[in-house]
Write an enzyme that holds these catalytic residues in place. Structure first.
Site, short mmCIF file in Angstrom:
data_model
loop_
_atom_site.label_atom_id
_atom_site.label_comp_id
_atom_site.label_asym_id
_atom_site.label_seq_id
_atom_site.Cartn_x
_atom_site.Cartn_y
_atom_site.Cartn_z
N SER A 103 0.83 -1.20 0.00
CA SER A 103 0.00 0.00 0.00
C SER A 103 0.88 1.26 0.00
CB SER A 103 -0.95 -0.04 1.19
OG SER A 103 -1.96 0.94 1.08
N HIS A 255 -7.36 -5.86 -0.28
CA HIS A 255 -6.21 -4.97 -0.10
C HIS A 255 -5.12 -5.57 0.78
CE1 HIS A 255 -4.14 -1.15 -0.01
NE2 HIS A 255 -4.12 -1.15 1.31
#
Length: 285
Positions: A103, A255
């Site tokens: 991320s 994610h």
């Protein structure tokens, strides 16, 4: 998990970085892990037992997250955080480094390469974030209010750690108490909310497409098909901008790929790291 033979250290300088180093004298490469926003090196715990036999591992909590100090004197910009991590890497004098970022950790890696193009032989961006502008000026000004850290705390408490995990994980049944407790631990101290305010204030916008296109380091991008935090189209755009990259999509994943699909990440990582320079071809999805 870490055992007693693995080195756990704290690097204290002007950046006050906390790290855990797992040496491997037989390994050619050292993998350096950078976590994402609102996270810590805890998020890589499932990868450690799968990788430590073949690589040396360095896991960093970058400020203001995890166990790194939330200094009031530290400049929480991408540029300065990246420079601090580069100073830490120089202190180790590693010969061959592969940077692995999840991320926002991926955005830090890109900033590191902007400053020092030879900082790594290869990079791996897992659900790498990019193209996020700086916070609006009104929010930056609001960060100077004396009670701003309380507002940030209340905002995060509305969804809670478990709510955030449900947004980040595709298969909710993979969320367990160990995960919830691990991601909650850094937020049990008030210091983190003061650090978040300073990060909001200091963080620049992400690198531009032109800046990313100047990064020549071989890159592997691994992205979850159903990522709600950093949608898959961001991964495709990054793959187009990075001139020496390959993009892999993990189906039915969100994610938090290091939590959801650690074995698949390791398989792609091993294949990518083992390929010598000049043997790879650009491959987009």
């Amino acid at each position: 998990m870490f055992n007693q033979k693995e080195r756990v250290s704290i690097k204290i300088d002007d950046s006050c970085l906390y790290y855990r180093y797992i040496p491997n004298s037989a390994a050619k490469y050292t993998l350096v892990f950078l976590h994402g926003f609102l996270s810590s090196s805890f998020s890589f715990r499932k990868l450690i037992p799968l990788l430590k036999t073949d690589y040396a591992l360095l896991l960093i909590d970058w400020p203001p997250f995890g166990k790194s100090k939330k200094s009031k004197a530290f400049l929480y910009s991408y540029e300065n955080i990246a420079a601090s991590i580069l100073r830490l890497l120089r202190s180790f004098q590693f010969e061959s480094v592969v940077l692995v970022g999840h991320s926002m950790g991926g955005q830090l890696i890109l900033n590191m390469l902007k400053q020092k193009p030879d900082a790594a032989e290869k990079i791996i961006l897992i659900n790498g974030s990019a193209y996020i502008p700086r916070f609006k000026q009104s929010l930056i000004l609001a960060s100077y209010l004396p009670f701003a850290h309380r507002l940030v705390k209340r905002l995060l408490e509305k969804t809670g750690v478990e709510g955030n995990l449900r947004s980040a994980v595709y298969e909710h049944e993979k969320i367990n108490q160990e995960m919830v407790a691990g991601y909650m631990e850094p937020f049990l101290s008030e210091d983190i909310f003061h650090g978040l305010i300073r990060f909001l204030r200091h963080r620049e916008g992400d690198l531009s497409s032109v800046e990313i296109q100047n990064i020549q380091t071989p890159s592997l991008l691994i992205h979850g098909e159903f990522d709600k935090i950093v949608p898959f189209h961001i991964g495709k755009r990054l793959a187009q901008d990075l001139p020496n990259s390959r993009l892999v999509m993990i189906e039915k994943a969100g994610h938090l790929l290091p939590e959801e699909n650690p074995e698949e990440i390791c398989r792609h990582l091993n294949e990518f790291v083992s390929v010598e320079k000049g043997d790879r071809t650009k491959n987009f999805l």
